[in-house]
Design an enzyme around this catalytic site. Structure first.
Site, PDB file in Angstrom:
ATOM      1  N   GLY A  14     -17.589 -18.624  21.088  1.00  0.00           N
ATOM      2  CA  GLY A  14     -18.609 -17.735  20.512  1.00  0.00           C
ATOM      3  C   GLY A  14     -18.721 -17.866  19.000  1.00  0.00           C
ATOM      4  N   ASP A  35     -13.123 -19.469  27.395  1.00  0.00           N
ATOM      5  CA  ASP A  35     -14.432 -18.814  27.330  1.00  0.00           C
ATOM      6  C   ASP A  35     -15.033 -18.900  28.737  1.00  0.00           C
ATOM      7  OD1 ASP A  35     -16.316 -18.257  24.591  1.00  0.00           O
ATOM      8  OD2 ASP A  35     -17.393 -18.343  26.502  1.00  0.00           O
ATOM      9  N   PHE A  94     -11.315 -12.311  21.266  1.00  0.00           N
ATOM     10  CA  PHE A  94     -12.713 -12.125  20.868  1.00  0.00           C
ATOM     11  C   PHE A  94     -13.614 -11.805  22.061  1.00  0.00           C
ATOM     12  CE2 PHE A  94     -11.225 -15.226  17.639  1.00  0.00           C
ATOM     13  CZ  PHE A  94     -11.629 -14.592  16.487  1.00  0.00           C
ATOM     14  N   LYS A  98     -21.428  -7.877  23.147  1.00  0.00           N
ATOM     15  CA  LYS A  98     -21.429  -7.260  21.810  1.00  0.00           C
ATOM     16  C   LYS A  98     -22.783  -6.781  21.285  1.00  0.00           C
ATOM     17  CE  LYS A  98     -22.920 -10.711  19.048  1.00  0.00           C
ATOM     18  NZ  LYS A  98     -23.132 -11.142  17.697  1.00  0.00           N
ATOM     19  N   SER A 138     -14.448  -3.353  15.931  1.00  0.00           N
ATOM     20  CA  SER A 138     -15.706  -3.203  15.201  1.00  0.00           C
ATOM     21  C   SER A 138     -15.729  -1.885  14.453  1.00  0.00           C
ATOM     22  CB  SER A 138     -16.840  -3.225  16.217  1.00  0.00           C
ATOM     23  OG  SER A 138     -18.039  -2.776  15.623  1.00  0.00           O
ATOM     24  N   TYR A 163     -21.487   0.166  23.753  1.00  0.00           N
ATOM     25  CA  TYR A 163     -20.693  -0.946  23.209  1.00  0.00           C
ATOM     26  C   TYR A 163     -19.563  -0.398  22.332  1.00  0.00           C
ATOM     27  CZ  TYR A 163     -19.630  -4.197  19.374  1.00  0.00           C
ATOM     28  OH  TYR A 163     -18.992  -4.932  18.404  1.00  0.00           O
ATOM     29  N   LYS A 167     -15.287  -0.594  22.613  1.00  0.00           N
ATOM     30  CA  LYS A 167     -14.343  -1.066  21.574  1.00  0.00           C
ATOM     31  C   LYS A 167     -13.311   0.023  21.269  1.00  0.00           C
ATOM     32  CE  LYS A 167     -15.712  -5.231  20.643  1.00  0.00           C
ATOM     33  NZ  LYS A 167     -14.880  -6.397  20.813  1.00  0.00           N
ATOM     34  N   ASN A 212     -30.483  -9.729  19.129  1.00  0.00           N
ATOM     35  CA  ASN A 212     -30.401  -8.274  18.984  1.00  0.00           C
ATOM     36  C   ASN A 212     -30.104  -7.878  17.553  1.00  0.00           C
ATOM     37  OD1 ASN A 212     -30.451  -7.169  21.851  1.00  0.00           O
ATOM     38  ND2 ASN A 212     -28.955  -8.823  22.006  1.00  0.00           N
ATOM     39  N   ASN A 213     -29.442  -8.775  16.819  1.00  0.00           N
ATOM     40  CA  ASN A 213     -28.994  -8.415  15.469  1.00  0.00           C
ATOM     41  C   ASN A 213     -29.972  -8.893  14.404  1.00  0.00           C
ATOM     42  OD1 ASN A 213     -26.030  -9.053  16.999  1.00  0.00           O
ATOM     43  ND2 ASN A 213     -26.348  -7.093  16.011  1.00  0.00           N
ATOM     44  N   GLY A 310     -29.087   4.870  18.574  1.00  0.00           N
ATOM     45  CA  GLY A 310     -27.679   4.549  18.296  1.00  0.00           C
ATOM     46  C   GLY A 310     -27.420   4.085  16.875  1.00  0.00           C
TER      47      GLY A 310
HETATM   48  C1  UD1 Z   1     -23.841  -3.454  15.358  1.00  0.00           C
HETATM   49  C2  UD1 Z   1     -22.567  -2.669  15.383  1.00  0.00           C
HETATM   50  C3  UD1 Z   1     -21.487  -3.485  14.754  1.00  0.00           C
HETATM   51  C4  UD1 Z   1     -21.380  -4.831  15.435  1.00  0.00           C
HETATM   52  C5  UD1 Z   1     -22.711  -5.536  15.341  1.00  0.00           C
HETATM   53  C6  UD1 Z   1     -22.640  -6.881  16.059  1.00  0.00           C
HETATM   54  C7  UD1 Z   1     -22.893  -0.244  15.290  1.00  0.00           C
HETATM   55  C8  UD1 Z   1     -23.192   0.954  14.432  1.00  0.00           C
HETATM   56  N1  UD1 Z   1     -22.759  -1.418  14.666  1.00  0.00           N
HETATM   57  O1  UD1 Z   1     -24.198  -3.513  14.015  1.00  0.00           O
HETATM   58  O2  UD1 Z   1     -20.285  -2.805  14.856  1.00  0.00           O
HETATM   59  O3  UD1 Z   1     -20.388  -5.616  14.827  1.00  0.00           O
HETATM   60  O4  UD1 Z   1     -23.708  -4.721  15.924  1.00  0.00           O
HETATM   61  O5  UD1 Z   1     -23.256  -6.906  17.238  1.00  0.00           O
HETATM   62  O6  UD1 Z   1     -22.722  -0.114  16.454  1.00  0.00           O
HETATM   63  N2  UD1 Z   1     -32.399  -4.004  12.437  1.00  0.00           N
HETATM   64  C9  UD1 Z   1     -33.766  -4.047  12.277  1.00  0.00           C
HETATM   65  N3  UD1 Z   1     -34.473  -4.902  13.084  1.00  0.00           N
HETATM   66  C10 UD1 Z   1     -33.885  -5.718  14.012  1.00  0.00           C
HETATM   67  C11 UD1 Z   1     -32.477  -5.658  14.166  1.00  0.00           C
HETATM   68  C12 UD1 Z   1     -31.770  -4.790  13.353  1.00  0.00           C
HETATM   69  O7  UD1 Z   1     -34.344  -3.352  11.451  1.00  0.00           O
HETATM   70  O8  UD1 Z   1     -34.599  -6.451  14.723  1.00  0.00           O
HETATM   71  C13 UD1 Z   1     -31.616  -3.121  11.548  1.00  0.00           C
HETATM   72  C14 UD1 Z   1     -30.766  -2.096  12.264  1.00  0.00           C
HETATM   73  O9  UD1 Z   1     -31.497  -0.923  12.498  1.00  0.00           O
HETATM   74  C15 UD1 Z   1     -29.620  -1.913  11.269  1.00  0.00           C
HETATM   75  C16 UD1 Z   1     -29.480  -3.298  10.602  1.00  0.00           C
HETATM   76  O10 UD1 Z   1     -30.723  -3.950  10.840  1.00  0.00           O
HETATM   77  O11 UD1 Z   1     -29.968  -0.993  10.258  1.00  0.00           O
HETATM   78  C17 UD1 Z   1     -28.376  -4.151  11.189  1.00  0.00           C
HETATM   79  O12 UD1 Z   1     -28.530  -4.178  12.619  1.00  0.00           O
HETATM   80  P1  UD1 Z   1     -27.683  -5.183  13.540  1.00  0.00           P
HETATM   81  O13 UD1 Z   1     -27.676  -6.548  12.941  1.00  0.00           O
HETATM   82  O14 UD1 Z   1     -28.162  -5.038  14.933  1.00  0.00           O
HETATM   83  O15 UD1 Z   1     -26.209  -4.662  13.426  1.00  0.00           O
HETATM   84  P2  UD1 Z   1     -25.634  -3.167  13.554  1.00  0.00           P
HETATM   85  O16 UD1 Z   1     -26.380  -2.388  14.549  1.00  0.00           O
HETATM   86  O17 UD1 Z   1     -25.463  -2.606  12.184  1.00  0.00           O
END
Ligand code: UD1
Length: 356
Positions: A14, A35, A94, A98, A138, A163, A167, A212-213, A310
């Site tokens: 990963g 993995d 790991f 997530k 996390s 999630y 953790k 997702n991130n 969330g």
């Molecule tokens: C989450 C987890 C963190 C984990 C990480 C990895 C929580 C509070 N945090 O981080 O512990 O390590 O995921 O999976 O549970 N955003 C947008 N548009 C998008 C995507 C995100 O605006 O399309 C914003 C979110 O609202 C946030 C920031 O960007 O404010 C970061 O989001 P993201 O990258 O998903 O990570 P976290 O939710 O902070």
């Protein structure tokens, strides 16, 4: 491979796992990675059963590691690895699901993979008398912050998403276990928001499907795979109203694991050790978009959307404990993360799988 002092890395294919394998190999550790390919791409040549990420890790380091396809839900598969390498001295765990958003839809998949998977791993470790573990946890375990920066004494639990609850539950299971049997040495590493890629651009984050991130989504907008990024909320209590997070370069994070490993392998480390791994500084969503736009020279179209379930206003770390006890701190900036992520994205526009 001789089996002297082997480090077993679960989820080694990963994003964080593969970058960590680079640092482990470069620091002279012997590495066995496992993995289940849930979120990883297999050697496209079919010559090996290795994940493409770990083939590249070996090319980058000029060192070899061993890999086995193992699902933590299958205890016999897991046992066979411990039988094959009787000198495993420590496990870095790991392997887990997530994605915060996805965890609301797939509650049972998250509970079973993350909690049951960890429980199986700990049971087999006990069976084989391997009592040292570094766990990929996390900052999500802190739930809604009562104060900032978050230090390791902040209360945990009351997580804002399934999630996070998984953790937190695994952390509690590990603490209970270490309290029940003084042979255990367990280090819980609470990551903030990992981003960036290896500076070579040969390995990086390769999410399956729609990311997702924030960072990987932005990178895919910049490369033209997606039209625009939705900014989840602009009415948070932050400087510009968008979510404020502590981004940490994945190479700094990898270095933190090596330091944690060296710490736990030293004598008299029984018990539980907890460290935040973050940069101590934050950035808002709009600041990240601007930094990525600058690093890539591309305009990043965005629209303000509703809040995501969330999410919290702000999260950032106090990393004083890791600095003091592990002699570790971040050296890389948000600009470095954007540059390296862009390098990875342009060299590998579709990630590891060119046909994705
Ligand atoms: C989450 C987890 C963190 C984990 C990480 C990895 C929580 C509070 N945090 O981080 O512990 O390590 O995921 O999976 O549970 N955003 C947008 N548009 C998008 C995507 C995100 O605006 O399309 C914003 C979110 O609202 C946030 C920031 O960007 O404010 C970061 O989001 P993201 O990258 O998903 O990570 P976290 O939710 O902070």
């Amino acid at each position: 491979m001789t089996d002297e002092g082997v480090i077993l890395v679960t989820g080694g294919a990963g994003y964080v796992g593969s970058h960590c394998c680079i640092d482990l190999l470069n620091s002279g550790f012997k590495v066995v990675a496992i993995d289940n390919f849930f979120n990883a791409y297999k050697d496209p040549t079919g010559a090996t059963n290795y994940p493409e990420s770990l083939i590249r890790v070996q090319k980058l380091t000029g060192k070899s590691l061993e890999f086995h396809e193992v699902d933590l839900m299958n205890m016999d598969e897991l046992r066979s690895v411990f039988k094959k390498y009787p000198k495993i001295t420590c496990v870095i765990h790991f392997a887990a699901l997530k994605a915060v958003g996805e965890s609301f839809q797939k509650v049972l998949a998250y509970y079973s993979n993350n909690i049951h998977g960890a429980c199986n791993l700990l049971s087999v470790m006990e069976e084989f008398k391997v009592f040292k573990l570094v766990f990929s946890s996390s900052a999500t375990v802190y739930g809604v912050p009562e104060y900032l920066p978050l230090d390791e004494k902040h209360k945990t639990g009351n997580c804002t998403n399934p999630y996070g609850t998984t953790k937190d539950t695994v952390e509690r299971m590990m603490i209970d276990l270490a309290n029940s049997n003084s042979n255990w040495s367990i280090t819980l590493l609470r990551y903030f928001n990992p981003a960036g890629a290896h500076p070579s651009g040969d390995i990086g984050e390769d999410p399956l499907g729609i990311p997702n991130n924030l960072m990987p989504y932005i990178a895919q907008v910049a490369i033209g795979r997606r039209e625009k990024i939705s900014v989840y909320g602009d009415d948070y209590k932050t400087p510009d109203g968008t979510g404020y997070r502590d981004y940490i370069h994945v190479m700094d994070l990898a270095a933190g694991h090596v330091k944690a490993l060296q710490h736990i392998l030293a004598p008299n480390r029984e018990g539980v050790h907890i460290f935040n791994l973050g940069s101590g500084k934050g950035a808002t969503v709009l600041e990240v978009i601007a930094a990525f736009s600058k690093a890539s020279g591309k305009e990043i179209p965005y629209e303000i959307a509703g809040r995501r379930k969330g999410d919290v206003d702000s999260l950032y770390a106090s990393c004083d404990k890791a600095e003091k006890e592990l002699d570790w701190k971040c050296g890389l900036t948000l600009e470095d993360m954007c540059r390296d992520m862009w390098n990875w994205q342009t060299k590998n526009p579709r990630g590891f799988n060119p046909n994705a």
